[in-house]
Design an enzyme around this catalytic site. Structure first.
Site, mmCIF file in Angstrom:
data_model
loop_
_atom_site.group_PDB
_atom_site.id
_atom_site.type_symbol
_atom_site.label_atom_id
_atom_site.label_comp_id
_atom_site.label_asym_id
_atom_site.label_seq_id
_atom_site.Cartn_x
_atom_site.Cartn_y
_atom_site.Cartn_z
ATOM 1 N N SER A 47 144.920 34.645 -28.647
ATOM 2 C CA SER A 47 143.531 35.103 -28.638
ATOM 3 C C SER A 47 143.371 36.299 -27.720
ATOM 4 O O SER A 47 144.058 36.422 -26.699
ATOM 5 C CB SER A 47 142.648 33.950 -28.142
ATOM 6 O OG SER A 47 141.366 34.419 -27.790
ATOM 7 N N TYR A 67 139.672 27.111 -22.759
ATOM 8 C CA TYR A 67 140.321 27.413 -24.044
ATOM 9 C C TYR A 67 141.205 28.649 -23.893
ATOM 10 O O TYR A 67 142.388 28.642 -24.231
ATOM 11 C CB TYR A 67 139.269 27.632 -25.138
ATOM 12 C CG TYR A 67 139.812 28.378 -26.330
ATOM 13 C CD1 TYR A 67 140.653 27.738 -27.238
ATOM 14 C CD2 TYR A 67 139.507 29.726 -26.541
ATOM 15 C CE1 TYR A 67 141.177 28.431 -28.325
ATOM 16 C CE2 TYR A 67 140.025 30.411 -27.630
ATOM 17 C CZ TYR A 67 140.857 29.761 -28.514
ATOM 18 O OH TYR A 67 141.383 30.442 -29.576
ATOM 19 N N LYS A 113 145.546 29.358 -23.987
ATOM 20 C CA LYS A 113 146.244 30.378 -24.781
ATOM 21 C C LYS A 113 147.135 31.247 -23.879
ATOM 22 O O LYS A 113 148.265 31.587 -24.232
ATOM 23 C CB LYS A 113 145.240 31.247 -25.540
ATOM 24 C CG LYS A 113 144.497 30.520 -26.650
ATOM 25 C CD LYS A 113 145.418 30.064 -27.761
ATOM 26 C CE LYS A 113 144.670 29.456 -28.931
ATOM 27 N NZ LYS A 113 145.592 28.871 -29.936
#
Length: 338
Positions: A125, A150, A154
């Site tokens: 991301s 989140y 990543k």
């Protein structure tokens, strides 16, 4: 052609990628625990491709299931989508995100190593970039500590995979840093079907349009942007799916770990997206401005030159296509796959 294991293949980006893999002659094995997806997406993928894939219901943290998949199938490479992805939720239940996204990825690469499969495309991301970076963001810019858990997962998985590829030169890993995936397959048969309240702009807009939600909340109208609303790089999910095929082809013949941005290179504001959606689809979207969300930056869009030059990939769809396809999917499937 190759046989590809797709983790999280029943999800939004995964299902579109499975379709493109089948359309280009690859064999596909999907592993998905269906925690945030529906097996109906894979039924429709097979109908659209007029080819079958193999589906295994299970979790990437389950090493026995992974070992069985590798024993029963001659897997050439893995595309890894499986993971939790809601930014807000990641702040409330961080351990679930660390377990699914970080421990799950370690479990997967351990199983790959046992099976002697060393080709991996990882779904990363643009949130891994340091928020101090000025757009357009390029892959040489420093990563930073993401403001949400989140994004943190990543970044950690990227770092683990980079160190793995340095320690063991058999590995060939692509890190694809997505910007903002939107749209749906042009058939309207597969698309984004979030559980509960959508986290992303596009499904929220289409759910307002179809009457599932009363109005769109726009977070912040006082950013230093063209109209005060946040600017993002929206990428058509079919373009994103094709980027995985290009990255896969690149990794099948190379070594090491390399990152690529997958975006259009253009930013659109939330208001521009809303207004364009209304124009393209002839529907008014009720909306209200609410306060900014914590952790949101004003502007984020990609420099995608590296992907264009090295992967031979380029986005084919513009914003109007994305918004027309999103609406076609939602209109044909007002309640998603349910």
């Amino acid at each position: 052609m190759a046989k590809i294991l797709v983790t999280g293949g029943a999800g939004y980006i995964g299902s579109h990628t499975c379709l493109e893999l089948l359309n280009t002659g690859h064999d596909v094995v999907v592993l998905d625990n269906l925690s945030n997806s529906s097996v109906e997406s894979l039924n429709r993928v097979q109908q659209l491709a007029q080819k079958s894939l193999k589906f295994v219901e299970g979790d990437i943290r389950d090493s026995q299931i992974l070992d069985r998949i590798f024993q029963e199938n001659t897997i050439d490479a893995v595309i890894h989508f499986a993971g939790l992805k809601a930014v807000g939720e990641s702040q409330q239940i961080p351990l679930a995100y660390f377990d699914n996204n970080i421990a799950g990825s370690i479990s997967l690469v351990q199983a790959m190593e046992r099976a002697q499969v060393f080709k991996l495309v990882f779904s990363s991301s643009a949130t891994v970039y340091d928020e101090a970076n000025i757009s357009p963001l390029n892959e040489e810019m420093p990563t930073g500590m993401p403001s949400n858990n989140y994004g943190y997962t990543k970044l950690i998985v990227e770092q683990i995979l980079e160190k793995l590829a340095i320690a063991d030169t058999r590995w060939s890993i692509a890190l694809l840093r997505y910007f903002n995936p939107v749209g749906a397959h042009k058939s309207g048969q597969i698309g984004e079907d979030p559980r509960g309240i959508p986290n992303n702009l596009m499904p929220y807009v289409t759910q307002v349009a179809v009457g599932r939600r009363e109005k769109l909340s726009i977070f912040g109208n006082d950013y230093n942007t063209v109209d005060g609303t946040g600017v993002r790089d929206y990428i058509h999910v079919v373009d994103l799916a094709n980027a995985h095929l290009c990255a896969l082809n690149n990794r099948l013949t190379s070594q090491g770990c390399r990152a690529w941005n997958i975006g259009t290179g253009n930013g659109s504001s939330v208001l521009q997206v809303k207004n364009t959606f209304e124009q393209v689809n002839g529907i008014n979207i009720a909306f209200e401005f609410v306060s900014r969300r914590e952790g949101d930056v004003a502007t984020s869009f990609a420099d995608n030159k590296r992907a264009i030059e090295e992967l031979g990939w380029a986005p084919q769809y513009g914003l109007e296509d994305m918004l027309a396809d999103s609406w076609k999917w939602q209109k044909q499937n007002p309640h998603g796959y349910g």
